[in-house]
Design a protein around this motif. Structure first.
Motif, PDB file in Angstrom:
ATOM      1  N   LYS A 159       0.632  -1.573   0.076  1.00 23.14           N
ATOM      2  CA  LYS A 159      -0.079  -0.074  -0.494  1.00 23.14           C
ATOM      3  C   LYS A 159       0.490   1.742   0.022  1.00 23.14           C
ATOM      4  N   VAL A 161       2.857   4.467  -0.880  1.00 19.97           N
ATOM      5  CA  VAL A 161       2.361   4.944  -2.040  1.00 19.97           C
ATOM      6  C   VAL A 161       3.676   6.252  -1.762  1.00 19.97           C
ATOM      7  N   LYS A 162       4.381   6.861  -1.300  1.00 21.64           N
ATOM      8  CA  LYS A 162       5.375   8.112  -1.348  1.00 21.64           C
ATOM      9  C   LYS A 162       5.600   8.245  -0.145  1.00 21.64           C
ATOM     10  N   GLU A 250       4.577  10.081   5.095  1.00 21.86           N
ATOM     11  CA  GLU A 250       4.755   8.218   4.289  1.00 21.86           C
ATOM     12  C   GLU A 250       3.111   8.658   3.918  1.00 21.86           C
ATOM     13  N   ARG A 252      -0.002   6.802   2.132  1.00 22.30           N
ATOM     14  CA  ARG A 252      -0.256   5.191   2.333  1.00 22.30           C
ATOM     15  C   ARG A 252      -1.731   5.065   1.520  1.00 22.30           C
ATOM     16  N   ASP A 253      -2.146   4.010   1.119  1.00 21.90           N
ATOM     17  CA  ASP A 253      -3.165   3.862   0.013  1.00 21.90           C
ATOM     18  C   ASP A 253      -4.212   4.665   0.811  1.00 21.90           C
ATOM     19  N   GLU A 326      -0.553  15.317  -4.072  1.00 25.03           N
ATOM     20  CA  GLU A 326      -0.409  14.346  -3.880  1.00 25.03           C
ATOM     21  C   GLU A 326      -0.758  13.651  -3.126  1.00 25.03           C
TER      22      GLU A 326
END
Length: 494
Positions: A159, A161-162, A250, A252-253, A326
């Motif tokens: 999960k 993402v960035k 961090e 995540r989904d 984002e």
């Protein structure tokens, strides 16, 4: 984890340190008061207290056990009085993982669990391995069986993402321009108020005459003020470095993981569906440089003091929109234009407020401090700040989102989803009634007590327009006269 378990033995040390931290001011006072013939006695008393606390910590560790049974965290603790605390997973709002200095030395973490509601409860397990902490977190959040924990961890990795981090340069800028000066000044003031415990007035005057023989009273006052400001700035600088060292977000989904801290490493997990609002803060020293900080208001989530969670401590204003797009695109709205501003007749109220807040300080300085009549010069920045508060106040709506801009010292812009608001309040005092002005405030869930955002001294028609938009009611009109004729008026405090 169906069987009762104990924490790591390091929990005995952390328990003793927690007690010392909670009574730190008392201990300092005893140290300062103790002296002369009583110095040896004071030393023995302190050492004896530390030993007693360590023994108490060991007993507390032996008497503490926890287990997860049928989706419920069960904790038994207490040295003299045995307490049992049961927290069901459906009421658990926050599961935070942190690591203080002691925990990090042994590769351990602490887990803090909080429930929702006005009768909220919290529990802290002070010393666990990282793997056990993650296992406990997954079981409480998802009610998974132990054999499914590893699969859940693998799924969490997918999960991801960035990740965003605060580099050293921005950390130093954040510390240099920190808005913690007010808190630091109060700390410095408290220290200086107790300085007579360490040095007498005669010694102080002798020190001044020896090292600053040519100084006049005015220069001494100025130098003292500068010294206090420098010490406060240094405290603010150091505290910001400690708080935001190694800051990372961090994405995540379904959630955000926010980690930070030099001595105590904390990790805050915030699900996206819990975010209630986003604040954009433009600190007084950062605004000319084009930097802002981002803060999240989330239901049941925040730091240990109930403060809002920092989404990012320092970011260029121009880069903020890309970051929001984002990370949380639902809250990516411009904060520069499109506002309905307060009317010009409200300017006098903004200026008068600053006058009434500044006048007591001026009179106090005038009557107690040498050359205190120079304090009247404070009226100039006070009036300029009042004018800037008037210029920055505004409100607008777009796509089911309310954007409110205001300033006390720093400019704050709140981005609030309409469906997240829990209350809308209109206030009007007798002085505002003469000028046809209202205060407009919305309230959202945040932490344990909630958070309010508002704009002062808006025109009547603007207030009723936004009240109508918030209520979505045909009864409400933007014309106050029609509201009176229809027998409908929003609740007004004041």
């Amino acid at each position: 984890m169906s069987e009762p378990q104990r924490q790591h033995p390091v929990a005995a040390i952390t328990k003793a340190l927690d007690i010392i931290r909670g009574n730190f001011i008392t201990i300092l006072i005893l140290i300062f008061i103790g002296g002369g013939d009583q110095a040896v006695f004071t030393l023995y008393w302190i050492l004896g207290t530390i030993v007693a606390l360590l023994v108490w910590g060991v007993i507390s560790w032996l008497r503490f056990s926890f287990q997860v049974e049928e989706g419920e965290l069960r904790i038994e603790q207490g040295v003299l009085i045995r307490k049992k605390l049961y927290l069901t997973s459906d009421r658990i709002q926050v599961i935070d993982i942190s690591a203080g200095i002691v925990q990090r030395l042994f590769g351990l973490v602490a887990v803090e669990v909080k429930t929702a509601g006005s009768s909220s409860k919290e529990a802290k397990i002070s010393a666990l391995t990282q793997s056990k902490a993650e296992e406990l977190k997954e079981k409480l959040r998802h009610g998974q069986a132990p054999q499914a924990v590893q699969e859940a961890e693998d799924e969490e990795e997918k999960k991801f993402v960035k990740k965003y981090t605060l580099d050293t340069k921005d950390l130093l800028i954040a510390a240099t321009t920190s808005g913690r000066m007010g808190v630091a000044l109060s700390v410095v003031g408290a220290i200086f108020s107790q300085i007579d415990q360490l040095i007498s007035e005669e010694q102080m005057y002798q020190l001044i005459e020896t090292h600053i023989p040519r100084s006049t009273s005015l220069s001494l006052v100025i130098m003292s003020a500068i010294a206090i400001l420098v010490v406060a700035w240094m405290l603010s600088f150091v505290s910001t470095i400690i708080a935001y060292y190694d800051f990372e977000v961090e994405v995540r989904d379904n959630e955000l993981l926010i980690g930070r801290g030099l001595f105590e490493r904390t990790q805050l997990t915030i699900p996206f569906n819990r975010i209630q609002a986003v604040q954009v803060k433009e600190e007084l020293m950062r605004q000319p440089l084009g930097y802002v900080s981002l803060v999240i208001e989330s239901a049941g989530y925040g730091d240990s003091q109930g403060n809002s969670a920092t989404l990012f401590p320092l970011i260029k204003k121009g880069d903020m929109y890309t970051f929001l797009e984002e990370v949380i695109p639902e809250y990516n709205y411009t904060i520069n234009d499109g506002y309905q501003r307060v009317p010009r007749r409200a300017l006098r109220r903004y200026l008068l407020r600053m006058l009434w807040w500044t006048l007591p300080v001026i009179l106090l300085a005038w009557g107690t401090v040498p050359y205190g009549y120079y304090a009247w010069l404070l009226l100039v920045p006070a009036m300029l700040l009042g004018y800037q508060q008037y210029r920055d106040a505004g409100i607008r709506n777009e796509d089911g989102t309310l954007v409110l801009s205001s300033r006390l010292l720093s400019k704050k812009t709140a981005i609030v989803k309409k469906y997240r608001t829990q209350a809308t309040i209109i206030k009007q005092n007798p002085f505002q009634r003469r000028l046809n002005l209202h205060d407009f405030t919305v309230h959202v869930a945040s932490g344990n007590q909630g958070r309010s955002f508002g704009v002062r001294d808006l025109a009547d028609d603007t207030v009723y327009e936004f009240w109508q938009w918030m209520e979505v009611s045909e009864k409400v009109s933007t014309d106050p006269q029609k509201n009176n004729e229809n027998g409908y008026m929003p609740p007004i405090e004041g």
